[in-house]
Design an enzyme around this catalytic site. Structure first.
Site, PDB file in Angstrom:
ATOM      1  N   THR A 120       0.835  -1.195   0.000  1.00 26.48           N
ATOM      2  CA  THR A 120       0.000   0.000   0.000  1.00 26.48           C
ATOM      3  C   THR A 120       0.871   1.246   0.000  1.00 26.48           C
ATOM      4  O   THR A 120       2.086   1.185   0.177  1.00 26.48           O
ATOM      5  CB  THR A 120      -0.912   0.045   1.243  1.00 26.48           C
ATOM      6  OG1 THR A 120      -0.109   0.156   2.426  1.00 26.48           O
ATOM      7  CG2 THR A 120      -1.793  -1.182   1.330  1.00 26.48           C
ATOM      8  N   GLU A 121       0.218   2.365  -0.174  1.00 30.97           N
ATOM      9  CA  GLU A 121       0.844   3.668  -0.011  1.00 30.97           C
ATOM     10  C   GLU A 121       1.433   3.772   1.395  1.00 30.97           C
ATOM     11  O   GLU A 121       0.872   3.250   2.366  1.00 30.97           O
ATOM     12  CB  GLU A 121      -0.251   4.721  -0.211  1.00 30.97           C
ATOM     13  CG  GLU A 121       0.119   6.139   0.097  1.00 30.97           C
ATOM     14  CD  GLU A 121      -1.096   7.053   0.015  1.00 30.97           C
ATOM     15  OE1 GLU A 121      -0.903   8.277   0.152  1.00 30.97           O
ATOM     16  OE2 GLU A 121      -2.227   6.554  -0.174  1.00 30.97           O
ATOM     17  N   LEU A 122       2.577   4.430   1.506  1.00 26.84           N
ATOM     18  CA  LEU A 122       3.181   4.696   2.814  1.00 26.84           C
ATOM     19  C   LEU A 122       2.844   6.126   3.209  1.00 26.84           C
ATOM     20  O   LEU A 122       3.263   7.082   2.556  1.00 26.84           O
ATOM     21  CB  LEU A 122       4.696   4.509   2.762  1.00 26.84           C
ATOM     22  CG  LEU A 122       5.446   4.726   4.085  1.00 26.84           C
ATOM     23  CD1 LEU A 122       5.015   3.707   5.122  1.00 26.84           C
ATOM     24  CD2 LEU A 122       6.949   4.661   3.875  1.00 26.84           C
ATOM     25  N   PHE A 123       2.072   6.263   4.272  1.00 28.34           N
ATOM     26  CA  PHE A 123       1.607   7.573   4.693  1.00 28.34           C
ATOM     27  C   PHE A 123       2.557   8.145   5.738  1.00 28.34           C
ATOM     28  O   PHE A 123       2.911   7.486   6.693  1.00 28.34           O
ATOM     29  CB  PHE A 123       0.197   7.458   5.271  1.00 28.34           C
ATOM     30  CG  PHE A 123      -0.479   8.772   5.495  1.00 28.34           C
ATOM     31  CD1 PHE A 123      -0.550   9.334   6.758  1.00 28.34           C
ATOM     32  CD2 PHE A 123      -1.050   9.465   4.431  1.00 28.34           C
ATOM     33  CE1 PHE A 123      -1.162  10.555   6.962  1.00 28.34           C
ATOM     34  CE2 PHE A 123      -1.677  10.677   4.628  1.00 28.34           C
ATOM     35  CZ  PHE A 123      -1.734  11.229   5.902  1.00 28.34           C
ATOM     36  N   LYS A 167     -11.383   3.941  13.906  1.00 33.13           N
ATOM     37  CA  LYS A 167     -11.017   4.572  15.175  1.00 33.13           C
ATOM     38  C   LYS A 167      -9.978   5.639  14.878  1.00 33.13           C
ATOM     39  O   LYS A 167      -9.386   5.668  13.789  1.00 33.13           O
ATOM     40  CB  LYS A 167     -10.458   3.536  16.163  1.00 33.13           C
ATOM     41  CG  LYS A 167      -9.289   2.705  15.629  1.00 33.13           C
ATOM     42  CD  LYS A 167      -8.923   1.580  16.593  1.00 33.13           C
ATOM     43  CE  LYS A 167      -7.832   0.686  16.015  1.00 33.13           C
ATOM     44  NZ  LYS A 167      -7.515  -0.445  16.892  1.00 33.13           N
ATOM     45  N   ASP A 184      -5.826   0.874   7.474  1.00 31.77           N
ATOM     46  CA  ASP A 184      -6.042  -0.376   8.195  1.00 31.77           C
ATOM     47  C   ASP A 184      -7.395  -0.977   7.893  1.00 31.77           C
ATOM     48  O   ASP A 184      -8.213  -1.209   8.776  1.00 31.77           O
ATOM     49  CB  ASP A 184      -5.885  -0.180   9.698  1.00 31.77           C
ATOM     50  CG  ASP A 184      -5.439  -1.466  10.388  1.00 31.77           C
ATOM     51  OD1 ASP A 184      -5.210  -2.454   9.677  1.00 31.77           O
ATOM     52  OD2 ASP A 184      -5.316  -1.471  11.612  1.00 31.77           O
TER      53      ASP A 184
END
Length: 426
Positions: A120-123, A167, A184
């Protein structure tokens, strides 16, 4: 913070190097430790986050020169029926494209390590929880954040997908422009005939009906309400409880968190209180949809909303808090996978590790807290109930273990491998 850093050769794994100018040159964690099957993605040794069954590494997409999050799920830790669920969910995730979702770039099955890997993209930003604890929050910012989350939930629900673990720890924000990204999605589930049949999530954010293992998209709206409550009070829902067992007792009895009563007492935030109650309270068995809430008058931004309504959290000892992990089908707490795909916080800050705090707590009550039984169950001081007025059910926490045919997950993995087409999120 930075982009992909320097480039590395596509030679042997031992010789692959990467440079991150923000963290220094040529460190041990910048070595290429592993390649994807088609050698498009490189995994480095740097661990971004870690949960009970998943480890998230920093990596690089060599085709597009961008940093990525390499998510490795240990399939040996799951029962056969859960292995199939994981495969199905990862395949579902790669079909989703929305500006508020982490970009999904590819996935495959590693038979030697018995791992499912998805990229996935790394934020690089922090979590929403960290943001609201650190910065003053105006009503304008509060409403803009809620609108972004609701827009994403509306997209997911239109595609028959529930998040099920929404959350503040799983919502990420770029403090520079206030843009929100929901991550997530590992507990997301596509619905069949509008209902789901498993118990998964984080207890403080789980709607009461989730413990009956029969619920719909309304559980995401409930969780949104709890996120809004945490943003306004800077308290995690049910932080007054000493363990997961006490959280479960209060939720299944219909008792709201103490923070909701504290919000009700703030006259200047009455409209915000009413919005939170609208999210968490089921009327005739349903909550408003994400689309309906986007049209709610409360979310209209006015000039008065520029006033600051909360301030940075002061570092004080919180009573009764516990280290919140997730609940899975057996109702057992396990470590969360909270930091997946996110850099900018240390793993111990971004991952909520499961603890044993609930041991010995069952059967007890919070000091000075409301009774867990009798006629008072389901009522708080402000009169808000989470269940329908005509439905005061409580439920036991548990789940049935379903079987699956041997080798089913291996068969599914034949259609699973896909390193992606390079598309960015919508």
């Amino acid at each position: 913070s930075g982009g992909a850093g320097g480039t590395a050769s596509n030679g042997d794994v031992d010789h692959g190097r990467d440079v991150d100018l923000d963290r220094g040159l040529d460190t041990e964690t910048d070595k290429v430790a592993e390649w994807s099957p088609e050698r498009r993605f490189a995994r480095f040794a740097h661990v971004v986050g870690e949960g009970a069954f998943k480890v998230v590494y920093r990596g690089e997409d060599r085709e597009f020169g961008r940093e990525i999050a390499w998510n490795a799920i240990n399939m040996k830790a799951y029962k056969n029926v859960d292995k199939q669920r994981i495969l199905d969910e990862v395949k579902m995730l790669r079909s989703l494209r929305h500006p508020r979702l982490l970009g999904f770039y590819g996935s495959w099955f590693d038979p030697e390590k018995y791992q499912v890997v998805f990229v996935t993209e790394l934020f690089h930003g922090g979590t929403l929880k960290q943001f609201v604890d650190k910065y003053p929050l105006s009503m304008t910012t509060f409403k803009k954040i809620l609108r972004q989350i609701l827009d994403c939930l509306a997209y997911l629900h239109e595609n028959s997908v529930m998040h099920r673990d929404l959350k503040c720890d799983n919502i990420f924000i770029d403090a520079a422009d206030g843009s929100v990204t929901i991550g997530d999605l590992g507990l997301s589930k596509q619905t069949v005939e509008g209902a789901a049949k498993s118990i998964l999530g984080t207890p403080e954010f789980m709607a009461p009906e989730m413990y009956d293992a029969d619920y719909n998209e309304g559980v995401d709206i409930y969780a949104l309400g709890m996120c809004a409550l945490e943003m306004l009070t800077k308290q995690a829902p049910y932080s007054e409880c000493r363990g997961v067992a006490q959280v479960m007792k209060k939720v299944t009895a219909g008792l709201p968190p103490d923070a909701l009563g504290e919000l009700a007492a703030k006259e200047e935030l009455h409209d915000a209180y009413e919005f939170v109650v609208k999210c968490v309270k089921a009327i005739d068995g349903r909550r408003p949809s994400a689309k309906e809430l986007l049209d709610d008058p409360f979310l209209a931004i006015t000039d008065a909303d520029d006033a600051v309504v909360t301030y940075p959290l002061k570092k004080t000892d919180e009573k009764g808090t516990h280290n919140g992990g997730d609940v899975h089908d057996e109702g057992v707490e396990s470590a969360g996978d909270g930091g997946a795909g996110v850099e900018g916080v240390e793993p111990e800050e971004s991952v909520r590790s499961g603890g044993g705090d609930e041991q010995g707590a069952e059967g007890g009550e919070e000091e000075g807290g409301p009774s867990m039984g009798g006629d008072s169950a389901g009522e708080d001081e402000g009169g808000a109930r989470f269940y329908d007025e005509e439905d005061g059910r409580t439920s036991d926490v548990g789940g049935e273990d379903g079987g699956s045919e041997g080798g089913r997950e291996r068969h599914a993995s034949a259609e699973f491998d896909d390193e992606g087409d390079g598309d960015d999120r919508g």
